[in-house]
Motif scaffolding. Structure first.
Motif, PDB file in Angstrom:
ATOM      1  N   MET A   1      32.738  10.676 -29.945  1.00 52.79           N
ATOM      2  CA  MET A   1      32.108  10.124 -31.131  1.00 52.79           C
ATOM      3  C   MET A   1      31.261   8.898 -30.819  1.00 52.79           C
ATOM      4  O   MET A   1      31.608   8.122 -29.938  1.00 52.79           O
ATOM      5  N   PRO A   2      30.157   8.723 -31.554  1.00 46.39           N
ATOM      6  CA  PRO A   2      29.362   7.507 -31.424  1.00 46.39           C
ATOM      7  C   PRO A   2      30.158   6.315 -31.962  1.00 46.39           C
ATOM      8  O   PRO A   2      30.935   6.453 -32.901  1.00 46.39           O
ATOM      9  N   ILE A   3      29.926   5.160 -31.368  1.00 50.77           N
ATOM     10  CA  ILE A   3      30.621   3.947 -31.788  1.00 50.77           C
ATOM     11  C   ILE A   3      29.592   2.869 -32.094  1.00 50.77           C
ATOM     12  O   ILE A   3      28.662   2.652 -31.312  1.00 50.77           O
ATOM     13  N   CYS A   4      29.792   2.204 -33.205  1.00 55.23           N
ATOM     14  CA  CYS A   4      28.934   1.096 -33.614  1.00 55.23           C
ATOM     15  C   CYS A   4      29.831  -0.108 -33.873  1.00 55.23           C
ATOM     16  O   CYS A   4      30.712  -0.047 -34.722  1.00 55.23           O
ATOM     17  N   GLN A   5      29.610  -1.186 -33.134  1.00 53.59           N
ATOM     18  CA  GLN A   5      30.387  -2.407 -33.332  1.00 53.59           C
ATOM     19  C   GLN A   5      29.434  -3.508 -33.751  1.00 53.59           C
ATOM     20  O   GLN A   5      28.478  -3.821 -33.045  1.00 53.59           O
ATOM     21  N   ILE A   6      29.720  -4.096 -34.918  1.00 49.54           N
ATOM     22  CA  ILE A   6      28.858  -5.137 -35.461  1.00 49.54           C
ATOM     23  C   ILE A   6      29.688  -6.390 -35.686  1.00 49.54           C
ATOM     24  O   ILE A   6      30.755  -6.344 -36.295  1.00 49.54           O
ATOM     25  N   LYS A   7      29.146  -7.495 -35.186  1.00 46.14           N
ATOM     26  CA  LYS A   7      29.752  -8.804 -35.424  1.00 46.14           C
ATOM     27  C   LYS A   7      28.696  -9.676 -36.085  1.00 46.14           C
ATOM     28  O   LYS A   7      27.532  -9.671 -35.657  1.00 46.14           O
ATOM     29  N   THR A   8      29.103 -10.394 -37.119  1.00 46.05           N
ATOM     30  CA  THR A   8      28.179 -11.275 -37.817  1.00 46.05           C
ATOM     31  C   THR A   8      28.928 -12.461 -38.388  1.00 46.05           C
ATOM     32  O   THR A   8      30.131 -12.387 -38.618  1.00 46.05           O
TER      33      THR A   8
ATOM     34  N   MET B   1      32.828  -0.466 -36.473  1.00 46.93           N
ATOM     35  CA  MET B   1      33.682  -1.648 -36.485  1.00 46.93           C
ATOM     36  C   MET B   1      32.824  -2.802 -36.986  1.00 46.93           C
ATOM     37  O   MET B   1      31.761  -3.063 -36.421  1.00 46.93           O
ATOM     38  N   LEU B   2      33.255  -3.446 -38.035  1.00 47.39           N
ATOM     39  CA  LEU B   2      32.512  -4.550 -38.639  1.00 47.39           C
ATOM     40  C   LEU B   2      33.430  -5.753 -38.708  1.00 47.39           C
ATOM     41  O   LEU B   2      34.522  -5.674 -39.281  1.00 47.39           O
ATOM     42  N   SER B   3      33.007  -6.862 -38.121  1.00 46.56           N
ATOM     43  CA  SER B   3      33.856  -8.054 -38.173  1.00 46.56           C
ATOM     44  C   SER B   3      33.011  -9.301 -38.414  1.00 46.56           C
ATOM     45  O   SER B   3      31.855  -9.381 -37.993  1.00 46.56           O
TER      46      SER B   3
ATOM     47  N   PHE C   1      25.277  -9.446 -33.999  1.00 46.91           N
ATOM     48  CA  PHE C   1      25.375  -8.779 -32.702  1.00 46.91           C
ATOM     49  C   PHE C   1      25.808  -7.350 -32.991  1.00 46.91           C
ATOM     50  O   PHE C   1      26.805  -7.133 -33.680  1.00 46.91           O
ATOM     51  N   ALA C   2      25.078  -6.382 -32.499  1.00 51.98           N
ATOM     52  CA  ALA C   2      25.418  -4.977 -32.733  1.00 51.98           C
ATOM     53  C   ALA C   2      25.378  -4.217 -31.420  1.00 51.98           C
ATOM     54  O   ALA C   2      24.434  -4.346 -30.640  1.00 51.98           O
TER      55      ALA C   2
ATOM     56  N   PHE D   1      22.315  -8.418 -44.690  1.00 52.88           N
ATOM     57  CA  PHE D   1      22.803  -9.716 -44.224  1.00 52.88           C
ATOM     58  C   PHE D   1      21.765 -10.830 -44.349  1.00 52.88           C
ATOM     59  O   PHE D   1      22.042 -11.967 -44.003  1.00 52.88           O
ATOM     60  N   LYS D   2      20.556 -10.484 -44.786  1.00 45.04           N
ATOM     61  CA  LYS D   2      19.489 -11.483 -44.955  1.00 45.04           C
ATOM     62  C   LYS D   2      19.254 -12.287 -43.673  1.00 45.04           C
ATOM     63  O   LYS D   2      19.018 -13.490 -43.709  1.00 45.04           O
ATOM     64  N   VAL D   3      19.323 -11.611 -42.551  1.00 49.18           N
ATOM     65  CA  VAL D   3      19.211 -12.262 -41.254  1.00 49.18           C
ATOM     66  C   VAL D   3      17.764 -12.315 -40.772  1.00 49.18           C
ATOM     67  O   VAL D   3      16.987 -11.380 -41.013  1.00 49.18           O
ATOM     68  N   ASP D   4      17.399 -13.396 -40.115  1.00 45.69           N
ATOM     69  CA  ASP D   4      16.100 -13.519 -39.470  1.00 45.69           C
ATOM     70  C   ASP D   4      16.091 -12.524 -38.300  1.00 45.69           C
ATOM     71  O   ASP D   4      17.041 -12.499 -37.507  1.00 45.69           O
ATOM     72  N   PRO D   5      15.063 -11.708 -38.154  1.00 44.77           N
ATOM     73  CA  PRO D   5      15.030 -10.704 -37.082  1.00 44.77           C
ATOM     74  C   PRO D   5      15.200 -11.297 -35.679  1.00 44.77           C
ATOM     75  O   PRO D   5      15.653 -10.610 -34.766  1.00 44.77           O
ATOM     76  N   HIS D   6      14.846 -12.574 -35.505  1.00 46.67           N
ATOM     77  CA  HIS D   6      14.984 -13.221 -34.204  1.00 46.67           C
ATOM     78  C   HIS D   6      16.421 -13.660 -33.921  1.00 46.67           C
ATOM     79  O   HIS D   6      16.713 -14.177 -32.851  1.00 46.67           O
ATOM     80  N   ARG D   7      17.313 -13.443 -34.893  1.00 44.02           N
ATOM     81  CA  ARG D   7      18.728 -13.809 -34.719  1.00 44.02           C
ATOM     82  C   ARG D   7      19.603 -12.555 -34.674  1.00 44.02           C
ATOM     83  O   ARG D   7      20.768 -12.583 -35.028  1.00 44.02           O
ATOM     84  N   VAL D   8      19.012 -11.451 -34.249  1.00 43.51           N
ATOM     85  CA  VAL D   8      19.727 -10.180 -34.111  1.00 43.51           C
ATOM     86  C   VAL D   8      19.666  -9.754 -32.652  1.00 43.51           C
ATOM     87  O   VAL D   8      18.593  -9.748 -32.035  1.00 43.51           O
ATOM     88  N   TYR D   9      20.833  -9.414 -32.104  1.00 36.58           N
ATOM     89  CA  TYR D   9      20.913  -8.899 -30.733  1.00 36.58           C
ATOM     90  C   TYR D   9      21.528  -7.514 -30.809  1.00 36.58           C
ATOM     91  O   TYR D   9      22.616  -7.354 -31.357  1.00 36.58           O
TER      92      TYR D   9
END
Length: 159
Positions: free
Chosen positions: A42-49, A83-85, A100-101, A134-142
Motif C-alpha cells: 500500500m502507498p503511505i503518506c505521512q504528514i507532519k504540520t 498518517m497525520l500529526s 513536511f510530507a 493549512f493556509k501554508v506558504d508554499p515555501h514552507r512545505v517540504y
C-alpha cells in the motif's frame, strides 16, 4: 483509510468512522490493517504540520487527500495509508505554519520523462491541498517522494 493519531480520543473517533472491511488493532500507538490482497503493498503518506486543525477540518482534508492519492497512484481508496500529526516545527527560525510530507508509492514508469511528469503533477496537487487546508506558504512545505520496489514495499503479514 488508515490514519495514525497520537491521542486516545482521536483513536476512538477513528474506530467509530472506519468501514467494516478494516480491522483495527491498537498496539503501541499503531493501527494495523487486515491482510487482504489489495492491501499487501500500500502507498503511505505521512504528514507532519504545526497547523492546529479541528476534527472536522482533519476529516475533510484526509477525505480529499485520500481521493487524490487513490487517483494519482491508481490504487483503491482503502489501500491508502495516511498518517497525520501535529508537531512543533521550526523553519528559518520561525514557527509559522510548516508542512513536511513524505509519500511512499509503487509505480511503473516507461522512462525518466514519464516519472518526472508524474512527480511534478503529484507535487503540484499535494501543494494545492496543503495550501487549501493549512493556509501554508508554499515555501514552507517540504515534500519527499520515495518510489518503493515491489519486493521492498511495506506489507502487513497476518500472524
Amino acid at each position: 483509510i488508515l490514519i495514525m493519531f497520537r491521542t486516545t480520543q482521536e483513536k476512538q473517533i477513528l474506530k467509530q468512522q472506519c468501514q467494516t472491511r478494516l480491522l483495527l488493532a491498537v498496539r503501541t500507538q499503531h493501527l494495523f490493517l487486515k491482510n487482504t490482497e489489495v492491501f499487501k503493498k500500500m502507498p503511505i503518506c505521512q504528514i507532519k504540520t504545526n497547523y492546529i486543525a479541528d476534527e472536522a477540518l482533519k476529516k475533510e482534508f484526509v477525505g480529499e487527500l485520500t481521493a487524490s492519492l487513490a487517483r494519482i497512484l491508481k490504487k483503491p481508496e482503502p489501500a491508502i495509508m495516511i498518517m497525520l500529526s501535529e508537531e512543533y516545527m521550526v523553519m528559518n527560525y520561525k514557527t509559522d505554519t510548516t508542512v513536511f510530507a513524505e509519500f511512499r508509492y509503487i509505480m511503473d514508469f516507461a522512462g525518466a520523462e514519464e516519472k518526472k511528469q508524474f512527480l511534478e503533477a503529484f507535487s503540484d496537487e499535494m501543494l494545492k491541498l496543503f495550501i487549501k487546508y493549512f493556509k501554508v506558504d508554499p515555501h514552507r512545505v517540504y515534500m519527499q517522494f520515495t518510489e518503493m520496489s515491489r519486493d521492498g514495499a511495506w506489507r502487513y503479514i497476518e500472524k
